[in-house]
Design a protein around this motif. Sequence first.
Motif, PDB file in Angstrom:
ATOM      1  N   THR A  35     -87.978  15.622 -79.700  1.00 26.88           N
ATOM      2  CA  THR A  35     -88.208  15.896 -78.284  1.00 26.88           C
ATOM      3  C   THR A  35     -88.184  17.375 -77.929  1.00 26.88           C
ATOM      4  OG1 THR A  35     -85.853  15.486 -77.917  1.00 26.88           O
ATOM      5  CG2 THR A  35     -87.374  13.648 -77.522  1.00 26.88           C
ATOM      6  N   SER A  36     -87.467  18.206 -78.706  1.00 28.83           N
ATOM      7  CA  SER A  36     -87.373  19.620 -78.348  1.00 28.83           C
ATOM      8  C   SER A  36     -86.723  20.402 -79.475  1.00 28.83           C
ATOM      9  CB  SER A  36     -86.546  19.806 -77.069  1.00 28.83           C
ATOM     10  OG  SER A  36     -85.190  19.428 -77.303  1.00 28.83           O
ATOM     11  N   LEU A  37     -86.886  21.720 -79.425  1.00 24.40           N
ATOM     12  CA  LEU A  37     -86.177  22.586 -80.368  1.00 24.40           C
ATOM     13  C   LEU A  37     -84.672  22.550 -80.110  1.00 24.40           C
ATOM     14  CD1 LEU A  37     -88.595  25.662 -80.412  1.00 24.40           C
ATOM     15  CD2 LEU A  37     -88.335  23.900 -82.168  1.00 24.40           C
ATOM     16  N   GLU A  38     -84.294  22.353 -78.864  1.00 24.08           N
ATOM     17  CA  GLU A  38     -82.874  22.219 -78.531  1.00 24.08           C
ATOM     18  C   GLU A  38     -82.269  21.011 -79.241  1.00 24.08           C
ATOM     19  OE1 GLU A  38     -79.991  21.505 -74.613  1.00 24.08           O
ATOM     20  OE2 GLU A  38     -82.170  21.286 -74.443  1.00 24.08           O
ATOM     21  N   ALA A  39     -83.013  19.910 -79.269  1.00 23.72           N
ATOM     22  CA  ALA A  39     -82.534  18.715 -79.964  1.00 23.72           C
ATOM     23  C   ALA A  39     -82.375  18.984 -81.456  1.00 23.72           C
ATOM     24  CB  ALA A  39     -83.506  17.567 -79.733  1.00 23.72           C
ATOM     25  N   LEU A  40     -83.322  19.693 -82.044  1.00 18.64           N
ATOM     26  CA  LEU A  40     -83.217  20.027 -83.464  1.00 18.64           C
ATOM     27  C   LEU A  40     -81.979  20.878 -83.732  1.00 18.64           C
ATOM     28  CD1 LEU A  40     -86.860  20.850 -84.668  1.00 18.64           C
ATOM     29  CD2 LEU A  40     -85.456  18.855 -85.246  1.00 18.64           C
ATOM     30  N   SER A 102     -78.802   2.539 -73.015  1.00 22.02           N
ATOM     31  CA  SER A 102     -77.465   3.098 -72.788  1.00 22.02           C
ATOM     32  C   SER A 102     -76.698   2.284 -71.756  1.00 22.02           C
ATOM     33  CB  SER A 102     -77.592   4.551 -72.327  1.00 22.02           C
ATOM     34  OG  SER A 102     -76.327   5.117 -72.071  1.00 22.02           O
ATOM     35  N   ALA A 103     -77.396   1.846 -70.709  1.00 22.89           N
ATOM     36  CA  ALA A 103     -76.742   1.060 -69.652  1.00 22.89           C
ATOM     37  C   ALA A 103     -76.218  -0.269 -70.177  1.00 22.89           C
ATOM     38  CB  ALA A 103     -77.722   0.828 -68.508  1.00 22.89           C
ATOM     39  N   SER A 104     -76.830  -0.773 -71.248  1.00 23.21           N
ATOM     40  CA  SER A 104     -76.375  -2.040 -71.838  1.00 23.21           C
ATOM     41  C   SER A 104     -75.286  -1.826 -72.889  1.00 23.21           C
ATOM     42  CB  SER A 104     -77.548  -2.777 -72.479  1.00 23.21           C
ATOM     43  OG  SER A 104     -77.911  -2.176 -73.715  1.00 23.21           O
ATOM     44  N   ALA A 162     -76.343   0.640 -85.532  1.00 21.68           N
ATOM     45  CA  ALA A 162     -75.812   1.974 -85.826  1.00 21.68           C
ATOM     46  C   ALA A 162     -75.280   2.640 -84.565  1.00 21.68           C
ATOM     47  CB  ALA A 162     -76.903   2.834 -86.461  1.00 21.68           C
ATOM     48  N   LEU A 163     -75.965   2.460 -83.443  1.00 20.31           N
ATOM     49  CA  LEU A 163     -75.502   3.007 -82.172  1.00 20.31           C
ATOM     50  C   LEU A 163     -74.193   2.346 -81.746  1.00 20.31           C
ATOM     51  CD1 LEU A 163     -78.917   3.146 -80.267  1.00 20.31           C
ATOM     52  CD2 LEU A 163     -77.499   5.131 -80.852  1.00 20.31           C
ATOM     53  N   LYS A 164     -74.138   1.047 -81.869  1.00 19.60           N
ATOM     54  CA  LYS A 164     -72.949   0.303 -81.456  1.00 19.60           C
ATOM     55  C   LYS A 164     -71.734   0.689 -82.305  1.00 19.60           C
ATOM     56  CE  LYS A 164     -71.526  -3.064 -78.671  1.00 19.60           C
ATOM     57  NZ  LYS A 164     -71.600  -2.965 -77.191  1.00 19.60           N
ATOM     58  N   GLU A 172     -75.978  11.222 -81.641  1.00 17.54           N
ATOM     59  CA  GLU A 172     -76.393  12.557 -81.200  1.00 17.54           C
ATOM     60  C   GLU A 172     -77.894  12.576 -80.921  1.00 17.54           C
ATOM     61  OE1 GLU A 172     -75.799  16.618 -80.174  1.00 17.54           O
ATOM     62  OE2 GLU A 172     -74.363  15.000 -80.563  1.00 17.54           O
ATOM     63  N   ALA A 173     -78.681  11.988 -81.814  1.00 17.67           N
ATOM     64  CA  ALA A 173     -80.128  11.935 -81.602  1.00 17.67           C
ATOM     65  C   ALA A 173     -80.456  11.143 -80.347  1.00 17.67           C
ATOM     66  CB  ALA A 173     -80.806  11.308 -82.822  1.00 17.67           C
ATOM     67  N   PHE A 174     -79.743  10.049 -80.122  1.00 13.63           N
ATOM     68  CA  PHE A 174     -79.974   9.219 -78.941  1.00 13.63           C
ATOM     69  C   PHE A 174     -79.798  10.032 -77.664  1.00 13.63           C
ATOM     70  CE2 PHE A 174     -78.826   6.367 -75.543  1.00 13.63           C
ATOM     71  CZ  PHE A 174     -79.626   5.243 -75.737  1.00 13.63           C
ATOM     72  N   ASP A 175     -78.787  10.890 -77.634  1.00 12.87           N
ATOM     73  CA  ASP A 175     -78.523  11.690 -76.440  1.00 12.87           C
ATOM     74  C   ASP A 175     -79.667  12.638 -76.106  1.00 12.87           C
ATOM     75  OD1 ASP A 175     -76.085  10.452 -76.127  1.00 12.87           O
ATOM     76  OD2 ASP A 175     -74.926  12.066 -77.080  1.00 12.87           O
TER      77      ASP A 175
END
Length: 382
Positions: A35-40, A102-104, A162-164, A172-175
């Motif tokens: 999604t972005s260089l910040e994410a990387l 995330s809400a679930s 894996a998220l659960k 971290e990637a999910f965020d």
Amino acid sequence: MRAWARKHFLNHRGWRAPGRFVVLQSDDWGSIRTTSLEALAALHHCGVDTTACHYLRYDALATDEDLEALFDTLQSVRDRDGRPAVLSPNVLTHNPDFAAISASDFSCYAAITLQETFERVRACDNRYRKGLTLWQEGIAAGLFAPQLHGAEHLQVGRWLRALKEGNPVVREAFDYGMWGISRKASPHITKSLQAALDDDLPADTDFTKTRLADACNAFEKLFGRPSASFTPPNYTWSIAHEIVLKAHGTRALQSFTRQRHPTRGPVKPRIFSGNRSPIGLTYIQRNVHFEPSENPEIDWVARAINEIHTAFTWHRPAVISTHRVNYIGSLHPANRSRGLAQLGRLLRTVTGRWPDVQFIATETLVDLLEGRMDAPSMAPQS
């Protein structure tokens, strides 16, 4: 087996083409990867080797500039009939809805369509102003001929588990609105998250069949017709998935030389173009590898020309695998420039060496393989 002997072996069987055909097949279109260089940077801080996987480093949703530059490159080269090169993008019809998941508390999967994906990114990034309108312009110009790659390039059940469980890299990637971390980039990823039709549990198979049906319906709604072919993510699928595809009008499967079966499945014989699966889907074997982003040290044009020569020697179509990542510049503009420069050089070399070559879309190849049409002979476009 030496590389040259292996290439001849892989082309020694299959459908005999009545001409020199070149087909460009490109996976992953529509999927959000990085999604972005910040994410990387954040993932690197968490211990992910962001240089170990070229998809993670370069791949992203194609911007208007990416597509316009790609179309210019395809348009710049003409075959014997005056037609431009045509790319068959294999399309993912959905992306995860991160807010709803995330809400679930990571218990329920939710997705957004390709149209919704572009609407959301356009709202915060004007590089996507044209979005799918530009796709339609490419289709109308004979440069872009979409086929189906699935709903998501994601093994959803594996990802949610894996998220659960709190996997630190996956969380971290999910965020950052991401999921596509490869095994080579992090020891925290022990099984592929990209093999969408793989399974760990019986419930996974039921889910993937449903999502595949959703993808077929979404593709037909978006493009006005069923997809003639399907490219299984990570070349992994089962007979259960073929049954779903056939019921929705799909006639062919794009793959390399072997089918990868879900975790508990057997190994099947080699795939050759024109052969049929047990339920009658036609195989299309990719016999040319052109991936400039994978390793800049390789002379990809020379390599691809040698593989095309081998295909033509055996009277096979040259089916080129060239993923979206090679033509994406939103994260690193030099990646797009390098990939398109090499693509242009490849296409010019092909037309110079084989003046009678014809550029055809995947759907045209399916029609030829099934005997639905003779060799195409088209008048030049004005």
